[in-house]
Design a protein around this motif. Sequence first.
Motif, short mmCIF file in Angstrom:
data_model
loop_
_atom_site.label_atom_id
_atom_site.label_comp_id
_atom_site.label_asym_id
_atom_site.label_seq_id
_atom_site.Cartn_x
_atom_site.Cartn_y
_atom_site.Cartn_z
N GLU A 4 0.91 -1.39 -0.02
CA GLU A 4 -0.03 0.16 0.30
C GLU A 4 1.22 1.43 0.43
OE1 GLU A 4 -2.44 -0.42 4.04
OE2 GLU A 4 -3.53 -2.43 3.10
N ILE A 6 2.40 4.60 0.99
CA ILE A 6 2.79 5.35 2.49
C ILE A 6 2.15 6.84 1.99
CG2 ILE A 6 4.59 6.01 3.96
CD1 ILE A 6 4.21 3.22 3.79
N ARG A 8 1.50 8.44 5.72
CA ARG A 8 2.11 9.12 6.86
C ARG A 8 3.95 9.57 6.42
NH1 ARG A 8 0.46 4.14 11.80
NH2 ARG A 8 -1.37 4.67 11.06
N SER A 10 6.74 8.95 8.85
CA SER A 10 7.90 8.05 8.72
C SER A 10 7.86 6.93 7.82
CB SER A 10 8.25 7.34 10.00
OG SER A 10 8.65 6.82 10.67
N ALA A 11 8.01 7.64 6.20
CA ALA A 11 7.84 6.69 5.36
C ALA A 11 8.88 5.34 5.57
CB ALA A 11 8.05 7.08 3.95
N SER A 12 9.91 4.95 6.18
CA SER A 12 10.77 3.90 6.94
C SER A 12 9.65 2.97 8.11
CB SER A 12 12.08 4.06 6.80
OG SER A 12 11.69 4.62 8.07
N THR A 13 8.92 4.01 8.86
CA THR A 13 8.68 2.75 9.55
C THR A 13 7.54 1.90 9.13
OG1 THR A 13 9.50 4.26 11.73
CG2 THR A 13 6.91 3.38 11.43
N GLU A 14 6.76 2.59 8.15
CA GLU A 14 5.63 2.17 7.32
C GLU A 14 6.38 1.13 6.79
OE1 GLU A 14 2.44 2.45 7.50
OE2 GLU A 14 2.37 4.21 8.98
N ASP A 17 6.92 -2.24 8.92
CA ASP A 17 5.75 -2.34 9.46
C ASP A 17 5.16 -3.28 8.26
OD1 ASP A 17 6.16 -1.34 11.90
OD2 ASP A 17 4.75 0.54 11.58
N GLN A 18 4.76 -3.02 7.50
CA GLN A 18 3.85 -3.36 5.66
C GLN A 18 4.85 -5.18 5.74
OE1 GLN A 18 1.80 -1.93 3.10
NE2 GLN A 18 2.14 -0.20 4.03
N PHE A 44 5.89 1.09 -3.04
CA PHE A 44 5.71 1.43 -1.58
C PHE A 44 5.13 3.65 -1.87
CE2 PHE A 44 7.10 -1.84 0.76
CZ PHE A 44 6.37 -1.98 1.31
N GLN A 88 3.73 -7.90 17.29
CA GLN A 88 3.47 -7.69 16.02
C GLN A 88 2.51 -9.15 15.93
OE1 GLN A 88 6.91 -6.32 15.33
NE2 GLN A 88 5.78 -4.97 13.61
#
Length: 243
Positions: A4, A6, A8, A10-14, A17-18, A44, A88
Amino acid sequence: MMFEPIARKSASTEVFDQITARVLGGDLAAGESLPSERRLAEAFGVSRPAVREAIQKLAQAGLVEVRQGDATSVRDFRQHGGPELLSQLLIRNGQPEWPVVRSVLEARRMIGTQVARLAASRATPDAAAAVQNAAETLAAASDPVSQQVHALTFWERVVDAADSIAFRLIFNSLRNAYEPTMTAMAGVMVAEVGRSDLYRALAEAVAAHDEDIATGVAATLLDLGTAAVTTAIDQLQQQEQHS
Protein backbone atom coordinates in the motif's frame (compact mmCIF):
# COMPACT_ATOMS: atom_id res chain seq x y z
CA MET A 1 2.73 -9.05 -4.03
CA MET A 2 0.67 -5.96 -3.21
CA PHE A 3 1.88 -3.14 -0.99
CA GLU A 4 0.00 0.00 0.00
CA PRO A 5 1.27 3.52 -0.77
CA ILE A 6 2.66 5.31 2.26
CA ALA A 7 0.59 8.18 3.64
CA ARG A 8 2.36 8.94 6.92
CA LYS A 9 5.44 11.04 7.57
CA SER A 10 7.69 8.18 8.71
CA ALA A 11 7.87 6.32 5.43
CA SER A 12 10.61 3.93 6.55
CA THR A 13 8.54 2.88 9.56
CA GLU A 14 5.53 2.16 7.37
CA VAL A 15 7.64 0.13 4.97
CA PHE A 16 9.10 -1.77 7.91
CA ASP A 17 5.64 -2.44 9.39
CA GLN A 18 4.15 -3.68 6.12
CA ILE A 19 7.01 -6.04 5.32
CA THR A 20 7.12 -7.25 8.93
CA ALA A 21 3.41 -8.05 8.83
CA ARG A 22 3.87 -10.09 5.66
CA VAL A 23 6.84 -11.99 7.07
CA LEU A 24 5.08 -12.79 10.34
CA GLY A 25 1.87 -13.65 8.51
CA GLY A 26 3.63 -16.07 6.19
CA ASP A 27 3.01 -14.12 2.98
CA LEU A 28 6.78 -13.76 2.67
CA ALA A 29 8.32 -17.14 3.44
CA ALA A 30 11.77 -17.84 4.85
CA GLY A 31 14.29 -17.98 2.01
CA GLU A 32 12.19 -15.85 -0.33
CA SER A 33 13.91 -12.85 -1.90
CA LEU A 34 12.50 -9.36 -1.50
CA PRO A 35 12.07 -7.20 -4.60
CA SER A 36 14.93 -4.84 -5.35
CA GLU A 37 15.25 -1.56 -3.49
CA ARG A 38 14.07 0.30 -6.60
CA ARG A 39 11.00 -1.90 -7.06
CA LEU A 40 10.08 -1.63 -3.39
CA ALA A 41 10.37 2.15 -3.54
CA GLU A 42 8.02 2.19 -6.53
CA ALA A 43 5.54 -0.20 -4.91
CA PHE A 44 5.40 1.76 -1.66
CA GLY A 45 5.56 5.17 -3.33
CA VAL A 46 8.51 6.27 -1.19
CA SER A 47 12.15 7.17 -1.71
CA ARG A 48 14.89 4.57 -1.96
CA PRO A 49 16.60 5.91 1.21
CA ALA A 50 13.35 5.23 3.10
CA VAL A 51 13.33 1.66 1.80
CA ARG A 52 17.02 1.27 2.64
CA GLU A 53 16.40 2.41 6.21
CA ALA A 54 13.47 0.00 6.55
CA ILE A 55 15.58 -2.90 5.26
CA GLN A 56 18.24 -2.08 7.84
CA LYS A 57 15.60 -2.20 10.59
CA LEU A 58 14.31 -5.51 9.24
CA ALA A 59 17.83 -6.93 9.31
CA GLN A 60 18.33 -5.74 12.89
CA ALA A 61 15.06 -7.43 13.86
CA GLY A 62 16.28 -10.71 12.37
CA LEU A 63 13.61 -10.75 9.66
CA VAL A 64 15.80 -10.43 6.58
CA GLU A 65 19.39 -11.08 5.57
CA VAL A 66 21.18 -8.46 3.51
CA ARG A 67 24.06 -9.63 1.35
CA GLN A 68 26.19 -7.15 -0.54
CA GLY A 69 25.59 -7.53 -4.26
CA ASP A 70 22.83 -10.09 -3.75
CA ALA A 71 19.09 -10.03 -3.13
CA THR A 72 17.77 -9.43 0.38
CA SER A 73 16.22 -12.66 1.62
CA VAL A 74 13.61 -13.37 4.29
CA ARG A 75 14.82 -15.17 7.41
CA ASP A 76 12.91 -17.54 9.65
CA PHE A 77 11.79 -15.22 12.45
CA ARG A 78 11.32 -18.19 14.79
CA GLN A 79 15.06 -18.80 14.64
CA HIS A 80 16.39 -15.27 14.28
CA GLY A 81 13.78 -12.89 15.70
CA GLY A 82 13.70 -11.35 19.16
CA PRO A 83 10.96 -10.77 21.75
CA GLU A 84 10.19 -7.34 20.26
CA LEU A 85 8.24 -9.20 17.56
CA LEU A 86 5.72 -10.47 20.09
CA SER A 87 3.67 -7.27 19.98
CA GLN A 88 3.04 -7.82 16.27
CA LEU A 89 2.34 -11.53 16.66
CA LEU A 90 -0.17 -11.06 19.47
CA ILE A 91 -2.80 -9.15 17.48
CA ARG A 92 -4.12 -10.18 14.06
CA ASN A 93 -6.96 -8.32 12.38
CA GLY A 94 -7.71 -6.54 15.63
CA GLN A 95 -8.11 -9.76 17.62
CA PRO A 96 -5.73 -11.54 20.01
CA GLU A 97 -3.87 -14.56 18.69
CA TRP A 98 -4.68 -16.74 21.69
CA PRO A 99 -1.91 -19.33 21.26
CA VAL A 100 0.63 -16.49 21.22
CA VAL A 101 -1.03 -14.90 24.25
CA ARG A 102 -0.77 -18.22 26.08
CA SER A 103 2.90 -18.50 25.09
CA VAL A 104 3.61 -15.03 26.47
CA LEU A 105 1.84 -15.85 29.74
CA GLU A 106 3.76 -19.12 30.05
CA ALA A 107 7.04 -17.24 29.63
CA ARG A 108 5.82 -14.60 32.07
CA ARG A 109 5.08 -17.30 34.65
CA MET A 110 8.56 -18.80 34.40
CA ILE A 111 10.27 -15.41 34.54
CA GLY A 112 7.94 -13.85 37.10
CA THR A 113 8.59 -16.42 39.80
CA GLN A 114 12.35 -15.92 39.51
CA VAL A 115 11.97 -12.14 39.51
CA ALA A 116 9.86 -12.39 42.67
CA ARG A 117 12.55 -14.51 44.35
CA LEU A 118 15.26 -12.03 43.43
CA ALA A 119 13.12 -9.12 44.59
CA ALA A 120 12.65 -10.76 47.99
CA SER A 121 16.39 -11.32 48.19
CA ARG A 122 17.55 -7.88 47.05
CA ALA A 123 14.81 -5.34 47.76
CA THR A 124 15.91 -2.19 49.52
CA PRO A 125 13.44 -0.61 51.96
CA ASP A 126 12.48 1.97 49.33
CA ALA A 127 12.01 -0.67 46.63
CA ALA A 128 9.90 -2.84 48.95
CA ALA A 129 7.75 0.16 49.85
CA ALA A 130 7.22 0.90 46.15
CA VAL A 131 6.01 -2.68 45.61
CA GLN A 132 3.59 -2.39 48.53
CA ASN A 133 2.28 0.97 47.31
CA ALA A 134 1.70 -0.52 43.86
CA ALA A 135 -0.26 -3.40 45.43
CA GLU A 136 -2.50 -0.95 47.28
CA THR A 137 -3.08 1.12 44.14
CA LEU A 138 -4.08 -2.04 42.29
CA ALA A 139 -6.44 -3.05 45.11
CA ALA A 140 -8.25 0.29 44.74
CA ALA A 141 -8.85 -0.18 41.00
CA SER A 142 -12.31 -1.35 40.02
CA ASP A 143 -12.49 -2.17 36.31
CA PRO A 144 -10.47 -4.96 34.63
CA VAL A 145 -8.58 -2.71 32.22
CA SER A 146 -7.31 -0.34 34.92
CA GLN A 147 -6.53 -3.37 37.08
CA GLN A 148 -4.30 -4.70 34.30
CA VAL A 149 -2.57 -1.32 34.00
CA HIS A 150 -1.86 -1.25 37.72
CA ALA A 151 -0.83 -4.92 37.69
CA LEU A 152 1.82 -4.09 35.10
CA THR A 153 3.01 -1.24 37.31
CA PHE A 154 3.13 -3.64 40.26
CA TRP A 155 5.33 -6.07 38.35
CA GLU A 156 7.50 -3.21 37.15
CA ARG A 157 8.16 -2.35 40.80
CA VAL A 158 8.96 -6.00 41.55
CA VAL A 159 11.43 -6.04 38.65
CA ASP A 160 12.98 -2.83 39.99
CA ALA A 161 13.36 -4.49 43.39
CA ALA A 162 15.04 -7.50 41.76
CA ASP A 163 17.75 -5.17 40.43
CA SER A 164 18.49 -7.22 37.30
CA ILE A 165 19.05 -5.46 33.99
CA ALA A 166 18.48 -8.70 32.05
CA PHE A 167 15.09 -9.30 33.66
CA ARG A 168 14.25 -5.62 33.24
CA LEU A 169 14.79 -5.74 29.48
CA ILE A 170 12.84 -9.00 29.19
CA PHE A 171 10.02 -7.44 31.20
CA ASN A 172 10.00 -4.42 28.89
CA SER A 173 9.54 -6.67 25.85
CA LEU A 174 6.74 -8.67 27.47
CA ARG A 175 4.99 -5.51 28.68
CA ASN A 176 5.20 -3.86 25.26
CA ALA A 177 3.75 -7.00 23.70
CA TYR A 178 0.94 -7.30 26.23
CA GLU A 179 -0.24 -3.68 26.50
CA PRO A 180 -2.09 -3.57 23.13
CA THR A 181 -4.17 -6.61 24.17
CA MET A 182 -5.39 -5.29 27.53
CA THR A 183 -8.89 -4.30 26.42
CA ALA A 184 -9.46 -7.59 24.64
CA MET A 185 -8.01 -9.51 27.59
CA ALA A 186 -10.00 -7.72 30.29
CA GLY A 187 -12.66 -10.38 30.75
CA VAL A 188 -10.11 -13.19 30.86
CA MET A 189 -7.41 -11.66 33.03
CA VAL A 190 -9.78 -10.50 35.77
CA ALA A 191 -9.19 -13.93 37.34
CA GLU A 192 -5.65 -12.78 38.07
CA VAL A 193 -5.67 -9.00 38.32
CA GLY A 194 -8.73 -9.10 40.58
CA ARG A 195 -6.83 -10.99 43.28
CA SER A 196 -5.58 -8.04 45.29
CA ASP A 197 -5.02 -10.36 48.26
CA LEU A 198 -2.31 -12.23 46.36
CA TYR A 199 -0.63 -9.03 45.17
CA ARG A 200 -0.56 -7.81 48.76
CA ALA A 201 0.83 -11.15 49.93
CA LEU A 202 3.59 -10.98 47.35
CA ALA A 203 4.42 -7.41 48.35
CA GLU A 204 4.61 -8.46 52.00
CA ALA A 205 6.90 -11.38 51.15
CA VAL A 206 9.23 -9.06 49.23
CA ALA A 207 9.32 -6.62 52.15
CA ALA A 208 10.00 -9.50 54.57
CA HIS A 209 12.76 -10.89 52.32
CA ASP A 210 11.01 -14.27 52.30
CA GLU A 211 12.17 -15.75 49.00
CA ASP A 212 10.20 -19.00 49.23
CA ILE A 213 6.87 -17.34 49.98
CA ALA A 214 7.46 -14.70 47.30
CA THR A 215 8.17 -17.42 44.74
CA GLY A 216 5.13 -19.47 45.74
CA VAL A 217 2.71 -16.54 45.76
CA ALA A 218 4.00 -15.32 42.41
CA ALA A 219 3.49 -18.78 40.91
CA THR A 220 -0.05 -19.00 42.28
CA LEU A 221 -0.90 -15.53 41.01
CA LEU A 222 0.53 -15.96 37.52
CA ASP A 223 -0.99 -19.42 37.12
CA LEU A 224 -4.44 -17.85 37.43
CA GLY A 225 -3.98 -15.78 34.28
CA THR A 226 -2.40 -18.63 32.35
CA ALA A 227 -5.22 -21.01 33.32
CA ALA A 228 -7.89 -18.45 32.36
CA VAL A 229 -6.34 -17.94 28.92
CA THR A 230 -5.97 -21.68 28.39
CA THR A 231 -9.66 -22.16 29.20
CA ALA A 232 -10.61 -19.35 26.79
CA ILE A 233 -8.54 -20.93 24.02
CA ASP A 234 -10.15 -24.32 24.58
CA GLN A 235 -13.62 -22.79 24.44
CA LEU A 236 -12.84 -20.91 21.22
CA GLN A 237 -11.48 -24.04 19.60
CA GLN A 238 -14.60 -25.98 20.58
CA GLN A 239 -16.80 -23.24 19.10
CA GLU A 240 -14.82 -23.33 15.86
CA GLN A 241 -15.19 -27.11 15.64
CA HIS A 242 -18.97 -26.86 16.01
CA SER A 243 -19.44 -23.87 13.70
